[in-house]
Design a protein around this motif. Structure first.
Motif, mmCIF file in Angstrom:
data_model
loop_
_atom_site.group_PDB
_atom_site.id
_atom_site.type_symbol
_atom_site.label_atom_id
_atom_site.label_comp_id
_atom_site.label_asym_id
_atom_site.label_seq_id
_atom_site.Cartn_x
_atom_site.Cartn_y
_atom_site.Cartn_z
ATOM 1 N N ARG A 152 23.283 -24.089 -67.417
ATOM 2 C CA ARG A 152 21.884 -24.275 -67.026
ATOM 3 C C ARG A 152 21.595 -23.540 -65.719
ATOM 4 N NH1 ARG A 152 20.871 -29.918 -66.128
ATOM 5 N NH2 ARG A 152 22.988 -30.559 -66.595
ATOM 6 N N ALA A 153 22.558 -23.582 -64.798
ATOM 7 C CA ALA A 153 22.387 -22.877 -63.527
ATOM 8 C C ALA A 153 22.321 -21.370 -63.758
ATOM 9 C CB ALA A 153 23.540 -23.225 -62.587
ATOM 10 N N GLU A 154 23.172 -20.858 -64.633
ATOM 11 C CA GLU A 154 23.180 -19.424 -64.919
ATOM 12 C C GLU A 154 21.850 -18.980 -65.522
ATOM 13 O OE1 GLU A 154 26.530 -18.981 -67.481
ATOM 14 O OE2 GLU A 154 28.004 -18.959 -65.848
ATOM 15 N N ARG A 155 21.318 -19.795 -66.444
ATOM 16 C CA ARG A 155 20.040 -19.445 -67.070
ATOM 17 C C ARG A 155 18.906 -19.457 -66.069
ATOM 18 N NH1 ARG A 155 20.878 -23.386 -72.326
ATOM 19 N NH2 ARG A 155 22.270 -22.022 -73.525
ATOM 20 N N ARG A 156 18.845 -20.509 -65.265
ATOM 21 C CA ARG A 156 17.776 -20.611 -64.281
ATOM 22 C C ARG A 156 17.911 -19.520 -63.225
ATOM 23 N NH1 ARG A 156 14.583 -24.945 -62.949
ATOM 24 N NH2 ARG A 156 14.603 -25.291 -65.197
ATOM 25 N N PHE A 157 19.155 -19.170 -62.856
ATOM 26 C CA PHE A 157 19.416 -18.116 -61.880
ATOM 27 C C PHE A 157 18.832 -16.785 -62.359
ATOM 28 C CE2 PHE A 157 22.278 -14.736 -60.236
ATOM 29 C CZ PHE A 157 22.047 -14.909 -58.874
ATOM 30 N N GLN A 158 19.025 -16.489 -63.644
ATOM 31 C CA GLN A 158 18.485 -15.253 -64.211
ATOM 32 C C GLN A 158 16.965 -15.261 -64.210
ATOM 33 O OE1 GLN A 158 20.145 -12.492 -65.103
ATOM 34 N NE2 GLN A 158 22.036 -13.462 -64.404
ATOM 35 N N GLU A 159 16.380 -16.422 -64.458
ATOM 36 C CA GLU A 159 14.922 -16.543 -64.528
ATOM 37 C C GLU A 159 14.248 -16.269 -63.190
ATOM 38 O OE1 GLU A 159 14.030 -20.412 -65.904
ATOM 39 O OE2 GLU A 159 14.692 -20.058 -67.966
ATOM 40 N N VAL A 160 14.891 -16.697 -62.097
ATOM 41 C CA VAL A 160 14.212 -16.650 -60.797
ATOM 42 C C VAL A 160 14.506 -15.396 -59.987
ATOM 43 C CG1 VAL A 160 14.219 -19.158 -60.672
ATOM 44 C CG2 VAL A 160 16.067 -17.883 -59.564
ATOM 45 N N GLN A 161 15.327 -14.504 -60.499
ATOM 46 C CA GLN A 161 15.618 -13.283 -59.756
ATOM 47 C C GLN A 161 14.337 -12.494 -59.503
ATOM 48 O OE1 GLN A 161 18.784 -12.628 -58.364
ATOM 49 N NE2 GLN A 161 18.685 -14.749 -59.032
ATOM 50 N N GLY A 162 14.131 -12.097 -58.247
ATOM 51 C CA GLY A 162 12.945 -11.330 -57.904
ATOM 52 C C GLY A 162 11.706 -12.168 -57.682
ATOM 53 N N THR A 163 11.857 -13.492 -57.693
ATOM 54 C CA THR A 163 10.724 -14.382 -57.462
ATOM 55 C C THR A 163 10.915 -15.145 -56.152
ATOM 56 O OG1 THR A 163 11.630 -16.384 -58.501
ATOM 57 C CG2 THR A 163 10.659 -14.725 -59.957
ATOM 58 N N ALA A 164 9.927 -15.972 -55.818
ATOM 59 C CA ALA A 164 9.988 -16.765 -54.579
ATOM 60 C C ALA A 164 11.067 -17.841 -54.658
ATOM 61 C CB ALA A 164 8.632 -17.411 -54.312
ATOM 62 N N MET A 165 11.587 -18.101 -55.868
ATOM 63 C CA MET A 165 12.606 -19.135 -56.043
ATOM 64 C C MET A 165 14.018 -18.569 -56.031
ATOM 65 S SD MET A 165 10.978 -21.628 -58.964
ATOM 66 C CE MET A 165 12.477 -22.637 -58.991
ATOM 67 N N ALA A 166 14.158 -17.274 -55.777
ATOM 68 C CA ALA A 166 15.469 -16.631 -55.807
ATOM 69 C C ALA A 166 16.448 -17.323 -54.852
ATOM 70 C CB ALA A 166 15.331 -15.157 -55.453
ATOM 71 N N THR A 167 17.665 -17.515 -55.320
ATOM 72 C CA THR A 167 18.705 -18.170 -54.534
ATOM 73 C C THR A 167 20.055 -17.725 -55.081
ATOM 74 O OG1 THR A 167 19.540 -20.309 -53.763
ATOM 75 C CG2 THR A 167 18.719 -20.207 -56.033
ATOM 76 N N THR A 168 21.151 -18.318 -54.618
ATOM 77 C CA THR A 168 22.462 -17.966 -55.142
ATOM 78 C C THR A 168 22.779 -18.849 -56.355
ATOM 79 O OG1 THR A 168 23.661 -19.580 -53.770
ATOM 80 C CG2 THR A 168 23.228 -17.400 -52.811
ATOM 81 N N LEU A 169 23.708 -18.398 -57.174
ATOM 82 C CA LEU A 169 24.104 -19.165 -58.349
ATOM 83 C C LEU A 169 24.714 -20.503 -57.927
ATOM 84 C CD1 LEU A 169 24.514 -19.475 -61.375
ATOM 85 C CD2 LEU A 169 26.632 -18.139 -61.171
ATOM 86 N N GLU A 170 25.494 -20.475 -56.870
ATOM 87 C CA GLU A 170 26.137 -21.703 -56.402
ATOM 88 C C GLU A 170 25.098 -22.723 -55.941
ATOM 89 O OE1 GLU A 170 27.055 -18.627 -55.635
ATOM 90 O OE2 GLU A 170 28.913 -18.636 -56.831
ATOM 91 N N GLU A 171 24.094 -22.267 -55.211
ATOM 92 C CA GLU A 171 23.038 -23.164 -54.750
ATOM 93 C C GLU A 171 22.234 -23.691 -55.930
ATOM 94 O OE1 GLU A 171 22.214 -24.536 -51.831
ATOM 95 O OE2 GLU A 171 24.117 -23.706 -51.120
ATOM 96 N N MET A 172 22.005 -22.838 -56.928
ATOM 97 C CA MET A 172 21.273 -23.260 -58.115
ATOM 98 C C MET A 172 22.035 -24.353 -58.862
ATOM 99 S SD MET A 172 18.479 -22.778 -59.809
ATOM 100 C CE MET A 172 17.851 -21.155 -59.341
ATOM 101 N N GLU A 173 23.348 -24.188 -58.957
ATOM 102 C CA GLU A 173 24.166 -25.186 -59.639
ATOM 103 C C GLU A 173 24.125 -26.525 -58.891
ATOM 104 O OE1 GLU A 173 28.604 -25.521 -61.714
ATOM 105 O OE2 GLU A 173 28.111 -23.823 -60.419
ATOM 106 N N LYS A 174 24.206 -26.470 -57.569
ATOM 107 C CA LYS A 174 24.125 -27.695 -56.770
ATOM 108 C C LYS A 174 22.762 -28.361 -56.933
ATOM 109 C CE LYS A 174 27.328 -26.222 -53.105
ATOM 110 N NZ LYS A 174 27.421 -25.846 -51.663
ATOM 111 N N ASP A 175 21.712 -27.546 -56.960
ATOM 112 C CA ASP A 175 20.356 -28.084 -57.074
ATOM 113 C C ASP A 175 20.149 -28.768 -58.417
ATOM 114 O OD1 ASP A 175 17.552 -28.320 -56.112
ATOM 115 O OD2 ASP A 175 17.143 -27.031 -57.831
#
Length: 227
Positions: A152-175
């Motif tokens: 789920r983190a990997e999918r969301r990470f790909q979705e937010v690249q280049g947007t205001a929600m961009a972050t690291t994969l590790e942070e996305m997984e924690k979130d």
């Protein structure tokens, strides 16, 4: 096809919105993104400078706003008091606060009432956290869509690249893990699989495969009638 309601629940990042929208398109049903409604309230609270911890003020804000969900060429558009906030509600700031706002009983009651009204005439595909258990307990088709936290983190990470929600994969997984804990642990309508829902783990499935699995459930519900 005979009209009926479909409830799709599951944790953050499971792909509920994408799947629900595609299933609705295949069936000619109306898609209702309940998560967008909670995001809209969260955006309005932040926009108006309301303290998210002041539950009474948040509830008043929610009661005084008009939320509209309108089909758009690239997905559902969300309007608050006539303003298109479709992009505004997807920022990291809103994402970080939405689980807290969604846990407020008065806000949930207000939005659940709206969601029930939307589904009264049938032909609705609705996704969220408590659709099959609380909002549409009588939905004819119920799905609990999930996937591993990492996927789920990997999918969301790909979705937010280049947007205001961009972050690291590790942070996305924690979130996502944090949101799971909040959604599962809240007192009002926690995230839980309905007893009569079919669990669908999409960790190793493609979007078309998940959509087809749900359409097959619908065909079984309608005695084999093709979607």
């Amino acid at each position: 096809m005979t009209k009926f309601n479909i409830a799709i629940d599951g944790p953050a990042g499971a792909g509920k919105s994408t799947i629900a929208r595609k299933v609705a398109g295949e069936l000619g049903f109306v898609y209702v993104d309940t998560g967008a409604m909670y995001r809209a309230v969260t955006w309005k609270v932040l926009q108006d400078g309301v303290n998210p911890l002041d539950t009474e003020a948040v509830a008043r804000t929610a009661a005084g706003m008009k939320i509209e969900l309108v089909p758009g060429p690239n997905g559902q558009l969300v309007f608050v008091d006539g303003r298109d906030v479709s992009s505004d509600i997807r920022t990291k700031l809103v994402t970080d606060q939405v689980s807290q706002i969604a846990a407020i009983a008065e806000v949930r009651k207000l939005l659940v009432d709206k969601q029930k009204q939307m589904a009264a005439s049938k032909g609705i595909v609705m996704d969220g956290r408590d659709i099959g258990t609380h909002v549409l307990p009588d939905a004819e088709v119920k799905v609990f869509l999930t996937a591993s936290v990492r996927k789920r983190a990997e999918r969301r990470f790909q979705e937010v690249q280049g947007t205001a929600m961009a972050t690291t994969l590790e942070e996305m997984e924690k979130d996502i893990a944090r949101r799971d804990m909040l959604d599962e642990g809240r007192e009002v309508s926690p995230l839980v699989q309905a007893a009569d829902a079919v669990m669908l783990d999409s960790t190793d499935l493609t979007i078309p495969e998940v959509v087809e699995s749900i359409l097959e459930m619908c065909r079984m519900r309608t005695g084999g009638e093709r979607a």
